[in-house]
Enzyme design. Sequence first.
Site, PDB file in Angstrom:
ATOM      1  N   ASP A  76      16.592   0.812  68.606  1.00 57.79           N
ATOM      2  CA  ASP A  76      15.553   0.339  69.319  1.00 57.79           C
ATOM      3  C   ASP A  76      14.085   0.777  69.144  1.00 57.79           C
ATOM      4  O   ASP A  76      13.815   1.769  68.664  1.00 57.79           O
ATOM      5  CB  ASP A  76      15.714   0.772  70.902  1.00 57.79           C
ATOM      6  N   ASP A 100      15.590   8.741  80.283  1.00 59.02           N
ATOM      7  CA  ASP A 100      16.376   9.895  81.220  1.00 59.02           C
ATOM      8  C   ASP A 100      16.481  11.260  80.848  1.00 59.02           C
ATOM      9  O   ASP A 100      16.029  12.019  81.644  1.00 59.02           O
ATOM     10  CB  ASP A 100      17.640   9.365  81.477  1.00 59.02           C
ATOM     11  N   ASP A 103      22.805   1.281  67.420  1.00 62.17           N
ATOM     12  CA  ASP A 103      21.840   0.032  67.048  1.00 62.17           C
ATOM     13  C   ASP A 103      20.187   0.924  66.975  1.00 62.17           C
ATOM     14  O   ASP A 103      20.318   1.924  67.406  1.00 62.17           O
ATOM     15  CB  ASP A 103      21.864  -0.935  68.351  1.00 62.17           C
TER      16      ASP A 103
HETATM   17  P1  ATP Z   1      23.936   4.770  72.801  1.00 64.36           P
HETATM   18  O1  ATP Z   1      23.737   5.208  71.801  1.00 64.36           O
HETATM   19  O2  ATP Z   1      25.009   4.854  73.687  1.00 64.36           O
HETATM   20  O3  ATP Z   1      23.274   3.200  72.999  1.00 64.36           O
HETATM   21  P2  ATP Z   1      21.188   5.177  73.997  1.00 64.36           P
HETATM   22  O4  ATP Z   1      20.600   6.588  74.241  1.00 64.36           O
HETATM   23  O5  ATP Z   1      20.626   4.192  73.212  1.00 64.36           O
HETATM   24  O6  ATP Z   1      22.586   5.550  73.643  1.00 64.36           O
HETATM   25  P3  ATP Z   1      20.998   3.086  76.021  1.00 64.36           P
HETATM   26  O7  ATP Z   1      21.522   2.762  77.156  1.00 64.36           O
HETATM   27  O8  ATP Z   1      21.215   2.058  74.729  1.00 64.36           O
HETATM   28  O9  ATP Z   1      21.305   4.328  75.573  1.00 64.36           O
HETATM   29  O10 ATP Z   1      19.296   3.253  76.211  1.00 64.36           O
HETATM   30  C1  ATP Z   1      18.279   3.294  75.309  1.00 64.36           C
HETATM   31  C2  ATP Z   1      17.346   4.401  75.767  1.00 64.36           C
HETATM   32  O11 ATP Z   1      16.605   3.802  76.732  1.00 64.36           O
HETATM   33  C3  ATP Z   1      17.833   5.844  76.139  1.00 64.36           C
HETATM   34  O12 ATP Z   1      17.918   6.445  75.036  1.00 64.36           O
HETATM   35  C4  ATP Z   1      16.785   6.167  77.033  1.00 64.36           C
HETATM   36  O13 ATP Z   1      15.635   6.708  76.576  1.00 64.36           O
HETATM   37  C5  ATP Z   1      16.396   5.112  77.799  1.00 64.36           C
HETATM   38  N1  ATP Z   1      17.403   4.569  79.183  1.00 64.36           N
HETATM   39  C6  ATP Z   1      18.347   3.825  78.897  1.00 64.36           C
HETATM   40  N2  ATP Z   1      18.891   3.825  80.116  1.00 64.36           N
HETATM   41  C7  ATP Z   1      18.088   4.601  81.100  1.00 64.36           C
HETATM   42  C8  ATP Z   1      18.063   4.946  82.594  1.00 64.36           C
HETATM   43  N3  ATP Z   1      18.880   4.490  83.259  1.00 64.36           N
HETATM   44  N4  ATP Z   1      17.110   5.783  82.872  1.00 64.36           N
HETATM   45  C9  ATP Z   1      16.101   6.210  82.014  1.00 64.36           C
HETATM   46  N5  ATP Z   1      16.138   5.622  80.744  1.00 64.36           N
HETATM   47  C10 ATP Z   1      17.200   5.391  80.367  1.00 64.36           C
HETATM   48 MG    MG Z   2      21.525   2.618  72.439  1.00 63.29          MG
END
Ligand code: ATP
Ligand code: MG
Length: 431
Positions: free
Chosen positions: A60, A141, A58
């Site tokens: 963001d 993170d 997705d």
């Molecule tokens: P995926 O492809 O699995 O969705 P993602 O990196 O997009 O991976 P998400 O959980 O959708 O992960 O979170 C989006 C973004 O928000 C992350 O890339 C990170 O920058 C931030 N983020 C999410 N959860 C945390 C956390 N627990 N602590 C710090 N930053 C976070």
């Molecule tokens: Mg994501």
Amino acid sequence: MTNKHLPQIISPDGHAISLSAVSDNAIKIIQELKGAGYEAHLVGGCVRDLLLGRIPKDFDIATDAQPEEIKSLFRGCRLIGRRFRLAHVRIDGEIIEVATFRTTPSCADDVDDDRTHITDHGRVLRDNVYGTQEDDVLRRDFTINALYFDPQEQSVTDFVGGMIDLEKRVIRTIGDPLERLREDPVRMLRAVRFAAKLQFDIDPSALSATAELASLLLHVPPARMLDEVIKLFHGGYALRTYEMLREYGLFRYLFPFTEQCLDGVTPNLSSLALANTDTRIQLDKPVIPAFLFACLLWDPLQADIHKLQDGGMDSRRAWSIATADAVRDQALHVAIPKRFVLVIKDIWALQPLLEHRSPKNINRLLANKRFRAAYDLLLLRAEVNEINSEIAQWWTRIQEANQQERESMIRGLRVSAPKRGRRRKRKSRAA
Ligand code: ATP
Ligand code: MG
């Protein structure tokens, strides 16, 4: 984390993102926000995946517009979230998350305390404090998750060395790993999830911090653990994730009773169930968390039943007590919603019936709405030699058979069933 960083701006010829891989709707939203005078970028997992040539799950967006301001710009906008106020903008059925730049409490020098709260264990409970893009980077993170992409300029903004880490294929926390993992222990699980999915290494200092802090997962609310478990095991890389979770001593905080039953023999029921989930996802077949729970908890359930029976309890009562205990105790670590509990118990309850193949039950079992899931568990049990593989094969064959063949297979069971004497009537209570 008060030291301010100068960002590195990577121009289109310095990265491999192709605009055609970016959602048109996300581009439209960014144009709209920028047209209204705000900053707006793609951020997080989608930028990471685009840079790696993977298809993002997705898209963001991060912006300096506040939630209400975002809402006033887009008709299909809903503000959601209690912990974080986020905007969900819906265009052509696609939902794009638009989040206002936020800061971590330690960066927010001038905020009043009621918007942030840190527990005794150092965990941040609420961090809904708006900040600048630079603040927004530092609360993320891992360096590879903190890259921003501007589709208009086609430039990547990197404050924290994320580009180098992507190249080195390493998961590195932003800032001190001990501090960042203590602040939110779920990040330990996230590190493993990304490492397994991307086949990256976790930076050694984050690994040693994980060894030190793993037990903090005990303080994470079970409902959040469930969300994370589903992401860990339904992302298509469950087996690798599981192996890494075990290697880094984290699995025991997710499924402690399962961990206790693992005796080093591989494959085991858990690893087979997770491999099976990965295959189903690859084939675009549906997967349900309840099946995973039923499989992961099967061995501890059996151990419990045997213990109760060894203590003199009859098998029916032992089963009933052990199944209730298994879900109740597990749910203290990872929440199990009621709707899952019913399915898990159904899958379990069907196991002895599938094993015994009573001729009069066969058609009813085949029509049972949990038959497929229960049969899948039965196959795994046969694979670890817990039951005779002939039984599992019989169930495979009968599903493929036509009506006539089915009847003949059922008749075959009657013939081969050992002759039992007439069941003795149970003694009445009075007697
Ligand atoms: P995926 O492809 O699995 O969705 P993602 O990196 O997009 O991976 P998400 O959980 O959708 O992960 O979170 C989006 C973004 O928000 C992350 O890339 C990170 O920058 C931030 N983020 C999410 N959860 C945390 C956390 N627990 N602590 C710090 N930053 C976070
Ligand atoms: Mg994501």
